[in-house]
Every structure is written in C-alpha cells, then in structure tokens.
Design an enzyme around this catalytic site. Sequence first.
Site, PDB file in Angstrom:
ATOM      1  CE  LYS A  13     -32.949   1.318  30.613  1.00 19.35           C
ATOM      2  NZ  LYS A  13     -31.718   1.675  31.329  1.00 19.35           N
ATOM      3  NE  ARG A  88     -34.538   5.773  35.334  1.00 23.94           N
ATOM      4  CZ  ARG A  88     -34.229   5.938  34.056  1.00 23.94           C
ATOM      5  NH1 ARG A  88     -35.169   5.903  33.146  1.00 23.94           N
ATOM      6  NH2 ARG A  88     -32.975   6.123  33.701  1.00 23.94           N
ATOM      7  NE  ARG A 127     -24.965   6.981  27.428  1.00 23.84           N
ATOM      8  CZ  ARG A 127     -26.000   6.319  27.970  1.00 23.84           C
ATOM      9  NH1 ARG A 127     -26.448   5.223  27.405  1.00 23.84           N
ATOM     10  NH2 ARG A 127     -26.558   6.740  29.069  1.00 23.84           N
ATOM     11  NE  ARG A 133     -27.373  10.762  28.463  1.00 23.41           N
ATOM     12  CZ  ARG A 133     -28.271   9.810  28.676  1.00 23.41           C
ATOM     13  NH1 ARG A 133     -28.604   8.988  27.706  1.00 23.41           N
ATOM     14  NH2 ARG A 133     -28.835   9.685  29.857  1.00 23.41           N
ATOM     15  NE  ARG A 144     -28.260   8.612  34.432  1.00 16.51           N
ATOM     16  CZ  ARG A 144     -27.792   8.246  33.251  1.00 16.51           C
ATOM     17  NH1 ARG A 144     -26.563   8.527  32.903  1.00 16.51           N
ATOM     18  NH2 ARG A 144     -28.560   7.594  32.409  1.00 16.51           N
TER      19      ARG A 144
HETATM   20  P1  AMP Z   1     -32.543   7.649  30.682  1.00 16.25           P
HETATM   21  O1  AMP Z   1     -32.171   8.183  29.330  1.00 16.25           O
HETATM   22  O2  AMP Z   1     -33.609   6.611  30.630  1.00 16.25           O
HETATM   23  O3  AMP Z   1     -31.335   7.222  31.473  1.00 16.25           O
HETATM   24  O4  AMP Z   1     -33.188   8.881  31.486  1.00 16.25           O
HETATM   25  C1  AMP Z   1     -32.478  10.079  31.706  1.00 16.25           C
HETATM   26  C2  AMP Z   1     -33.038  10.810  32.928  1.00 16.25           C
HETATM   27  O5  AMP Z   1     -34.426  11.135  32.723  1.00 16.25           O
HETATM   28  C3  AMP Z   1     -33.031  10.038  34.235  1.00 16.25           C
HETATM   29  O6  AMP Z   1     -31.775  10.074  34.879  1.00 16.25           O
HETATM   30  C4  AMP Z   1     -34.108  10.777  35.023  1.00 16.25           C
HETATM   31  O7  AMP Z   1     -33.647  12.029  35.489  1.00 16.25           O
HETATM   32  C5  AMP Z   1     -35.155  11.037  33.943  1.00 16.25           C
HETATM   33  N1  AMP Z   1     -36.101   9.899  33.828  1.00 16.25           N
HETATM   34  C6  AMP Z   1     -36.228   9.048  32.767  1.00 16.25           C
HETATM   35  N2  AMP Z   1     -37.163   8.123  32.990  1.00 16.25           N
HETATM   36  C7  AMP Z   1     -37.658   8.374  34.228  1.00 16.25           C
HETATM   37  C8  AMP Z   1     -38.647   7.740  35.053  1.00 16.25           C
HETATM   38  N3  AMP Z   1     -39.315   6.635  34.637  1.00 16.25           N
HETATM   39  N4  AMP Z   1     -38.883   8.267  36.286  1.00 16.25           N
HETATM   40  C9  AMP Z   1     -38.226   9.364  36.714  1.00 16.25           C
HETATM   41  N5  AMP Z   1     -37.287   9.997  35.999  1.00 16.25           N
HETATM   42  C10 AMP Z   1     -36.987   9.523  34.764  1.00 16.25           C
END
Ligand code: AMP
Length: 190
Positions: A13, A88, A127, A133, A144
Amino acid sequence: MKLVMLGPPGAGKGTQAKRLAKALDIPHLSTGDMLRDAVARATDLGRQAEGYMSKGELLPDDVIVGIMGDALAESRCVKGFLLDGFPRTMAQAEALDQLLESRGDRLDLVPLLAVGEEELVKRLLGRARLEGRADDTEDVIRRRLEIYTAQTKPLAAYYRGCGVLSEIAGEGTPDEVYERLESVVKAQVA
Ligand code: AMP
C-alpha cells in the site's frame, strides 16, 4: 480525486500510494508514517502510540479519527487526497464518511490491493530484516494480519456496497501492480 488505499499489511500500500499520490498531485496521508514520526519525535501522541504499534494493535478510534480529521481539514486536502492506513475499522470508516459528508464530499475510489497470506508473511519478514521495523517480528506480523482480517477486511464489503471498491491483484513487481492501479484510476476519471 479522493481515495482510500485498502489492503493488508505487506500488500505494498505505502509504495503504491506514494507513487499514485505523486502522479495525481494530491497529498498522501499515511497514519502509519504520521505515527512513526510522532514516535521518533517523542511527542505525547508518539508516547501513546508506541505501545500499540510495537504489539501490532490498533490505536483507539477516537485518537486516529482526531488526527485524520485535523489532517483532512488542511487546505492542501481540498482538491483531493489519498489515505493510506486509514480507515482500519468500521467506526473509522463511518467517521470518515460523516466528515466528508459534512463538507459535501464523498470518496471517489477505494483500490484494494489483494495479496495471499503466505506471500504477505514472507514480504513482511523480508521488510523487517531490511528496515528493522520494531513491529515486524513474526508474532507481531501474525497479530497485525489477524487484526486486519477481523477489523479492516470488512471495509472491503462496505466500500463495495458504496460502489467505490476496485480490487487489484497485488502480486508481481511494484511496477506491474502500479500499472493495474493506474488503469483503474484512469477508468474512474474517464
Ligand atoms: P501501518 O504502517 O499503516 O501498518 O501502521 C503501523 C501501525 O500504526 C499499526 O499497526 C497500528 O498500530 C497503527 N495504526 C496505523 N493506522 C491506524 C489506524 N487507522 N487505526 C489504528 N491504528 C493505526
């Protein structure tokens, strides 16, 4: 154009969203990037987010909706935006709809990047090794994905019902995926 990029963690994404937003000349708003930045700067939000992120859990809806509400209110988002990592949960999707409705707006397109689970785990572990990360250990990755299936996947049906969902095969090289994405976007503009 107003878009939400949907898809499981590891579907690509971020990469696709960045490229598409640049091509469309609209802001790319990634909640994950915003939160990682807040963690790096040790702001109040960052301190709050850290625990959730390291476990692969979602932050509370009201916190995330607050952040995105502020971001979307910026003037640079008037002509369009590409959201990545938000919404989400159904509650977040409903909050976004209300926010857009209140300004007489709606989403134009929700591309869904579809990738099989085994391929996702493989990509995410790769990754983790490359980027270091903290939320990419195998247990956290599984968590996740579980959360994605339980909380985020239902948004696909919701957006399908709204007539804006477009599923795209996320397998192949980033360039191949981008070509598919681009043709869906072009069809929408035409
Ligand atoms: P991502 O890089 O989009 O995978 O986001 C990394 C982490 O940030 C996720 O695993 C959540 O802990 C938090 N996070 C990101 N976007 C959201 C969201 N829309 N709602 C809740 N937590 C979020």
